[in-house]
Design a protein around this motif. Structure first.
Motif, short mmCIF file in Angstrom:
data_model
loop_
_atom_site.label_atom_id
_atom_site.label_comp_id
_atom_site.label_asym_id
_atom_site.label_seq_id
_atom_site.Cartn_x
_atom_site.Cartn_y
_atom_site.Cartn_z
N MET A 1 12.62 4.58 -10.56
CA MET A 1 12.17 3.56 -9.63
C MET A 1 13.32 2.57 -9.42
O MET A 1 13.91 2.10 -10.37
CB MET A 1 10.94 2.84 -10.18
N THR A 2 13.58 2.28 -8.18
CA THR A 2 14.64 1.35 -7.84
C THR A 2 14.08 -0.05 -7.67
O THR A 2 12.86 -0.25 -7.63
CB THR A 2 15.34 1.77 -6.54
N PHE A 3 14.98 -0.99 -7.55
CA PHE A 3 14.57 -2.38 -7.29
C PHE A 3 13.79 -2.46 -5.98
O PHE A 3 12.81 -3.19 -5.88
CB PHE A 3 15.81 -3.27 -7.23
N GLN A 4 14.20 -1.68 -5.00
CA GLN A 4 13.54 -1.66 -3.70
C GLN A 4 12.11 -1.14 -3.84
O GLN A 4 11.19 -1.68 -3.24
CB GLN A 4 14.34 -0.78 -2.75
N ASP A 5 11.92 -0.09 -4.64
CA ASP A 5 10.58 0.44 -4.87
C ASP A 5 9.69 -0.60 -5.54
O ASP A 5 8.52 -0.76 -5.18
CB ASP A 5 10.63 1.69 -5.75
N GLY A 6 10.25 -1.29 -6.53
CA GLY A 6 9.47 -2.31 -7.24
C GLY A 6 9.01 -3.43 -6.33
O GLY A 6 7.87 -3.88 -6.40
N GLY A 7 9.89 -3.88 -5.47
CA GLY A 7 9.52 -4.94 -4.52
C GLY A 7 8.47 -4.47 -3.54
O GLY A 7 7.55 -5.21 -3.18
N PHE A 8 8.59 -3.23 -3.10
CA PHE A 8 7.62 -2.66 -2.16
C PHE A 8 6.25 -2.56 -2.81
O PHE A 8 5.24 -2.92 -2.22
CB PHE A 8 8.12 -1.30 -1.69
N LEU A 9 6.21 -2.08 -4.05
CA LEU A 9 4.92 -1.95 -4.75
C LEU A 9 4.34 -3.32 -5.11
O LEU A 9 3.12 -3.49 -5.11
CB LEU A 9 5.08 -1.10 -6.01
N ALA A 10 5.19 -4.29 -5.39
CA ALA A 10 4.70 -5.63 -5.71
C ALA A 10 3.96 -6.25 -4.53
O ALA A 10 3.06 -7.08 -4.71
CB ALA A 10 5.85 -6.53 -6.14
N SER A 11 4.30 -5.84 -3.32
CA SER A 11 3.61 -6.37 -2.15
C SER A 11 2.15 -5.91 -2.09
O SER A 11 1.34 -6.52 -1.40
CB SER A 11 4.34 -5.97 -0.87
N ALA A 12 1.82 -4.84 -2.80
CA ALA A 12 0.45 -4.34 -2.82
C ALA A 12 -0.31 -4.80 -4.06
O ALA A 12 -1.47 -4.47 -4.23
CB ALA A 12 0.45 -2.82 -2.77
N MET B 1 0.59 2.63 -1.35
CA MET B 1 1.96 2.12 -1.23
C MET B 1 2.93 2.96 -2.05
O MET B 1 4.07 3.16 -1.65
CB MET B 1 2.02 0.66 -1.66
N ALA B 2 2.49 3.48 -3.20
CA ALA B 2 3.34 4.34 -4.01
C ALA B 2 3.64 5.65 -3.27
O ALA B 2 4.78 6.14 -3.31
CB ALA B 2 2.68 4.64 -5.35
N MET B 3 2.66 6.19 -2.58
CA MET B 3 2.89 7.40 -1.79
C MET B 3 3.84 7.12 -0.64
O MET B 3 4.73 7.95 -0.35
CB MET B 3 1.56 7.94 -1.26
N ILE B 4 3.69 5.98 0.01
CA ILE B 4 4.59 5.63 1.11
C ILE B 4 6.01 5.45 0.57
O ILE B 4 6.97 5.94 1.18
CB ILE B 4 4.09 4.36 1.83
N ALA B 5 6.14 4.77 -0.57
CA ALA B 5 7.46 4.54 -1.15
C ALA B 5 8.14 5.86 -1.51
O ALA B 5 9.33 6.03 -1.28
CB ALA B 5 7.36 3.65 -2.37
N SER B 6 7.37 6.79 -2.07
CA SER B 6 7.99 8.06 -2.46
C SER B 6 8.36 8.89 -1.24
O SER B 6 9.31 9.67 -1.28
CB SER B 6 7.04 8.85 -3.37
N ALA B 7 7.64 8.71 -0.13
CA ALA B 7 7.98 9.45 1.09
C ALA B 7 9.19 8.85 1.78
O ALA B 7 10.00 9.58 2.37
CB ALA B 7 6.78 9.45 2.03
N VAL B 8 9.34 7.53 1.70
CA VAL B 8 10.43 6.86 2.40
C VAL B 8 11.73 6.89 1.61
O VAL B 8 12.80 7.14 2.18
CB VAL B 8 10.04 5.39 2.73
N TRP B 9 11.65 6.65 0.30
CA TRP B 9 12.89 6.57 -0.51
C TRP B 9 12.96 7.80 -1.36
O TRP B 9 12.83 7.99 -2.42
CB TRP B 9 12.92 5.29 -1.33
#
Length: 59
Positions: free
Chosen positions: A1-12, A51-59
């Protein structure tokens, strides 16, 4: 998990319980604040996996 993933998931993530504590300290409607915290926690059961599924699809 990257910093970008963590920030994205924190929004949810659900609203913190501190919102209700600060509402009570400021003399505001702490019951309503507590209800909002509960609702956001319940909604996060759905939003976090999505959001985790979206993050894994995008990054």
């Amino acid at each position: 998990m990257t910093f970008q993933d963590g920030g994205f998931l924190a929004s949810a993530a659900p609203a913190g319980a501190n919102a209700a504590v600060f509402a009570k300290l400021c003399g505001l409607d702490s019951g309503h604040a507590a209800a909002l915290v509960c609702n956001s926690t319940i909604l996060s059961i759905v939003t976090l996996p999505v959001m985790a599924m979206i993050a894994s699809a995008v990054w």
